[in-house]
Design a protein around this motif. Structure first.
Motif, PDB file in Angstrom:
ATOM      1  N   ALA A  38       1.837  -4.815   5.485  1.00  0.00           N
ATOM      2  CA  ALA A  38       1.393  -3.470   5.114  1.00  0.00           C
ATOM      3  C   ALA A  38       0.385  -2.927   6.118  1.00  0.00           C
ATOM      4  N   HIS A  39      -0.519  -3.779   6.591  1.00  0.00           N
ATOM      5  CA  HIS A  39      -1.496  -3.342   7.592  1.00  0.00           C
ATOM      6  C   HIS A  39      -0.817  -3.015   8.916  1.00  0.00           C
ATOM      7  N   ARG A  40       0.184  -3.802   9.281  1.00  0.00           N
ATOM      8  CA  ARG A  40       0.914  -3.502  10.518  1.00  0.00           C
ATOM      9  C   ARG A  40       1.590  -2.143  10.428  1.00  0.00           C
ATOM     10  N   ARG A  41       2.209  -1.846   9.294  1.00  0.00           N
ATOM     11  CA  ARG A  41       2.903  -0.577   9.127  1.00  0.00           C
ATOM     12  C   ARG A  41       1.911   0.588   9.114  1.00  0.00           C
ATOM     13  N   ARG A  42       0.751   0.385   8.523  1.00  0.00           N
ATOM     14  CA  ARG A  42      -0.262   1.439   8.527  1.00  0.00           C
ATOM     15  C   ARG A  42      -0.745   1.720   9.937  1.00  0.00           C
ATOM     16  N   ASP A  43      -0.907   0.681  10.739  1.00  0.00           N
ATOM     17  CA  ASP A  43      -1.361   0.877  12.118  1.00  0.00           C
ATOM     18  C   ASP A  43      -0.311   1.651  12.928  1.00  0.00           C
ATOM     19  N   GLU A  44       0.960   1.340  12.737  1.00  0.00           N
ATOM     20  CA  GLU A  44       2.011   2.061  13.453  1.00  0.00           C
ATOM     21  C   GLU A  44       2.088   3.515  12.987  1.00  0.00           C
ATOM     22  N   TYR A  45       1.892   3.732  11.709  1.00  0.00           N
ATOM     23  CA  TYR A  45       1.871   5.098  11.180  1.00  0.00           C
ATOM     24  C   TYR A  45       0.701   5.876  11.785  1.00  0.00           C
ATOM     25  N   LEU A  71      -1.227   4.144   3.551  1.00  0.00           N
ATOM     26  CA  LEU A  71      -2.495   3.547   3.128  1.00  0.00           C
ATOM     27  C   LEU A  71      -2.502   2.023   3.183  1.00  0.00           C
ATOM     28  N   GLY A  72      -1.398   1.424   3.637  1.00  0.00           N
ATOM     29  CA  GLY A  72      -1.361  -0.034   3.724  1.00  0.00           C
ATOM     30  C   GLY A  72      -1.290  -0.717   2.379  1.00  0.00           C
ATOM     31  N   VAL A  73      -0.653  -0.098   1.383  1.00  0.00           N
ATOM     32  CA  VAL A  73      -0.509  -0.717   0.059  1.00  0.00           C
ATOM     33  C   VAL A  73       0.561  -1.798   0.154  1.00  0.00           C
ATOM     34  N   PRO A  74       0.240  -3.057  -0.077  1.00  0.00           N
ATOM     35  CA  PRO A  74       1.218  -4.132   0.090  1.00  0.00           C
ATOM     36  C   PRO A  74       2.296  -4.102  -1.002  1.00  0.00           C
ATOM     37  N   LYS A  75       3.467  -4.595  -0.667  1.00  0.00           N
ATOM     38  CA  LYS A  75       4.587  -4.653  -1.603  1.00  0.00           C
ATOM     39  C   LYS A  75       4.451  -5.901  -2.475  1.00  0.00           C
ATOM     40  N   ALA A  76       4.467  -5.697  -3.775  1.00  0.00           N
ATOM     41  CA  ALA A  76       4.338  -6.825  -4.701  1.00  0.00           C
ATOM     42  C   ALA A  76       5.666  -7.535  -4.863  1.00  0.00           C
ATOM     43  N   ALA A  77       5.600  -8.841  -5.142  1.00  0.00           N
ATOM     44  CA  ALA A  77       6.807  -9.622  -5.391  1.00  0.00           C
ATOM     45  C   ALA A  77       7.338  -9.317  -6.787  1.00  0.00           C
ATOM     46  N   ALA A  78       8.477  -9.939  -7.124  1.00  0.00           N
ATOM     47  CA  ALA A  78       9.102  -9.682  -8.420  1.00  0.00           C
ATOM     48  C   ALA A  78       8.201 -10.085  -9.572  1.00  0.00           C
TER      49      ALA A  78
END
Length: 599
Positions: free
Chosen positions: A101-108, A82-89
């Motif tokens: 996150a958008h790049r990974r969603r597109d590849e998925y 779903l392209g949920v971005p990873k939050a920092a600490a």
């Protein structure tokens, strides 16, 4: 040889997952409607505080690393699905995290469509393709409680897992093969000895948490050479270890299956040992940590019936394999590899229990200690808590004792001085520590003709340290009999000194025992005659050895001292238990007569 044995086990394993699949815990399910116009998310996370377990399923997996790791087919994290971005600490989300996150969603998305195009006859694949092509994953809003690391799996309208379809399994396997054999190298596989396309890297890693570690748990590679200094001739990865795709994937799948099976693994503080057999056999390995009376009796009987390991191997040539692993960052270190037979192992385990059994005087039986208890007893004793301190044993000792048990090999030399130091510091001598001393004092465990110390009192043993320990035990028994309410015995005060410099201590204690004997002769004549005779016998034994009572004892003699001391006490306890039983029997026989007379 190791990979070959693992592939053999893969051939007989009943629950081996599909190629490049691994069990994952599903937090969310994405169910696509039959026509592909809509989809719904279902929360499968266990409620907080409940005993429910996460939803498990075998799902596509391959070790991925680098700056742009590729997606998994149909089952992946929310960052890919779903392209949920990873939050920092600190909880904030950066623009770079959103872009990634958008790049990974597109590849998925591209991976889903490539699979759906291969199976146009599958209604679930058609519905998923229609939903994805229309931008469904982009429009679907993730719940606020969903994190980027949550795993999402896709179902069709009939609640069937899409990733378990044969077409999905074949597509994923082909994807991994193309990635891992991309170099196109061909040659002979060292495992199956067949010509074919070879792997560039091992496609599957060992699952995080499968190997205990005190550091950060992570997936780890069994074979990983990514620097020229690591490989032979500067070669990287599997150039010097040619393995075909089938052998590489099946061997690692078999290893992960063994690591997840409580019946085939033994976890230590920072290592794990897995075992398997070529053909079905008794679970002999379990006897080390759970020595039941029946199992130990069978092992010891087989040892006595066939004491020669070579002959035992001929009687039962079934292959037995054990592999001990430890983590070194993201790599797996093979600490031990055992390739033997069930017959030889049964012989070795029988010898292990025979070499360490301890006589319990109060019950008149022999005790066999589990391996974990022996390791624990090598650590520090907490007198206030009344138990051994966890993780205080020497590092690596558990693996060394396990190797000694499985191979009938020697006990590590470092154990004896360490154990003696702990006995002096803790003032604690018990069954597991006596068992360790028996093992450490054995002259040669690989030689079936040689025997170690006796499991109970050896009255003909003329070892100076052993005689000193027996004498000290008798002197302590005299003091306890004369002063039953005493708070601190001579054992509490002088044991550590007596086991290193016995001459001065035993001489002074022998002179001091005269007063105790005089009191016993007045108050407890039976006890007096028994203990006086025992003391005279112990002191007379020194006249038969050169030099009499030793001034100093070396390390092995100190171990004999502790052994003689404890075995003399066990024999005294056995005598007291026998006397008590005889008295109770006598009273039981006289009671009916007295009752009849009074009537």
């Amino acid at each position: 040889m190791l990979l070959h044995c693992l592939t053999q086990y893969a051939d007989q394993a009943e629950s081996l997952p599909p190629p490049y699949y691994r069990t994952k815990k599903i937090q969310w399910v994405l169910q696509v409607d039959e026509d592909g116009t809509a989809a719904r998310l279902y929360d499968k996370r266990p409620a907080k505080g409940s005993k429910d377990k996460p939803l498990p399923t075998a799902a596509p997996y391959v070790y991925r690393s680098g700056k742009t790791p590729p997606p998994y087919l149909l089952v992946d994290t929310a960052q890919y699905v779903l392209g949920v971005p990873k939050a920092a600490a600190d909880g904030n989300v950066s623009d770079a995290a959103i872009v990634e996150a958008h790049r990974r969603r597109d590849e998925y998305t591209d991976l889903l469509l490539s699979w759906a195009e291969r199976v146009p006859e599958d209604p679930g694949a058609r519905a998923l393709a229609a939903f994805v092509s229309a931008g469904g994953l982009t429009r679907l809003m993730p719940p606020e409680e969903m994190t980027s690391a949550d795993t999402i799996a896709v179902m069709d309208a009939d609640a069937g897992w899409l990733h378990l379809r044969p077409s999905a399994q074949e597509a994923w396997a082909a994807q991994v093969r193309a990635r891992k054999t991309g170099s196109g190298a061909a040659g002979m596989c060292l495992v199956c000895e067949r010509e074919g396309e070879l792997l560039a890297t091992i496609p599957e890693s060992i699952k995080s948490g499968a190997i205990p570690t005190s550091g950060l748990g992570r997936d780890a590679q069994l074979v990983s050479i990514n620097a020229s200094a690591h490989g032979r001739g500067g070669a990287l990865q599997l150039v010097n270890t040619p393995v075909c795709e089938s052998c590489g994937s099946r061997s690692m799948a078999a290893l992960n299956l063994l690591l997840a099976d409580d019946r085939h693994r033994r976890r230590a503080a920072e290592s794990v040992t897995v075992w398997w057999t070529r053909e079905p056999a008794d679970p002999l390995f379990d006897a080390l940590d759970h020595p039941t009376e029946e199992t130990v009796a069978r092992l010891v009987d087989s040892l006595h019936a066939c004491p020669d390991p070579i002959t035992a191997e001929r009687l039962d040539p079934n292959g037995y394999y054990a592999l001990t692993l430890r983590l070194n960052n993201a790599r797996v270190a093979v600490m031990d590899w055992l390739d033997t037979t069930v017959g030889r192992l049964r012989n070795h385990l029988g010898a292990w229990f025979e070499d360490h059994k301890v006589f319990d005087g109060w019950t008149g039986t022999y005790r066999y200690l589990p391996l974990w208890h022996l390791v624990l007893a090598s650590g520090r004793w907490d007198d206030k808590a009344g138990k051994y301190v966890p993780r205080s044993a020497p590092r690596g000792l558990e693996d060394e004792l396990l190797h000694a048990a499985l191979t009938r090999g020697p006990i590590p030399a470092r154990l004896l001085p360490h154990l003696l130091q702990r006995i002096r510091a803790d003032h604690r001598v018990d069954a597991p520590r006596i068992a360790l001393l028996r093992l450490a004092l054995h002259p040669n465990r690989t030689d079936k003709e040689q025997t170690g110390p006796m499991p109970r009192l050896d009255e003909i043993n003329q070892e100076p340290g052993y005689l000193c320990g027996r004498t000290f035990a008798v002197l302590e028994a005299i003091q306890r009999a004369a002063l039953p309410e005493i708070n601190a015995t001579i054992g509490d005060k002088f044991f550590g000194t007596a086991m290193t410099a016995p001459a001065a201590v035993l001489t002074n204690l022998r002179n001091g025992a005269n007063g105790h004997l005089k009191r016993l002769r007045r108050d407890k004549k039976g006890t007096y005659y028994a203990l006086d005779a025992r003391l005279s016998e112990a002191c007379a034994a020194f006249s038969r050895i050169e030099g009499g009572i030793p001034v100093l004892l070396n390390t092995r003699q100190q171990a004999w001292f502790v052994l003689g001391y404890e075995q003399q006490r066990a024999e005294d306890n056995a005598a007291r238990a026998a006397y008590k039983a005889a008295q109770e029997q006598k009273e039981a026989e006289t009671d009916p007569v007295e009752t009849a007379a009074s009537a």
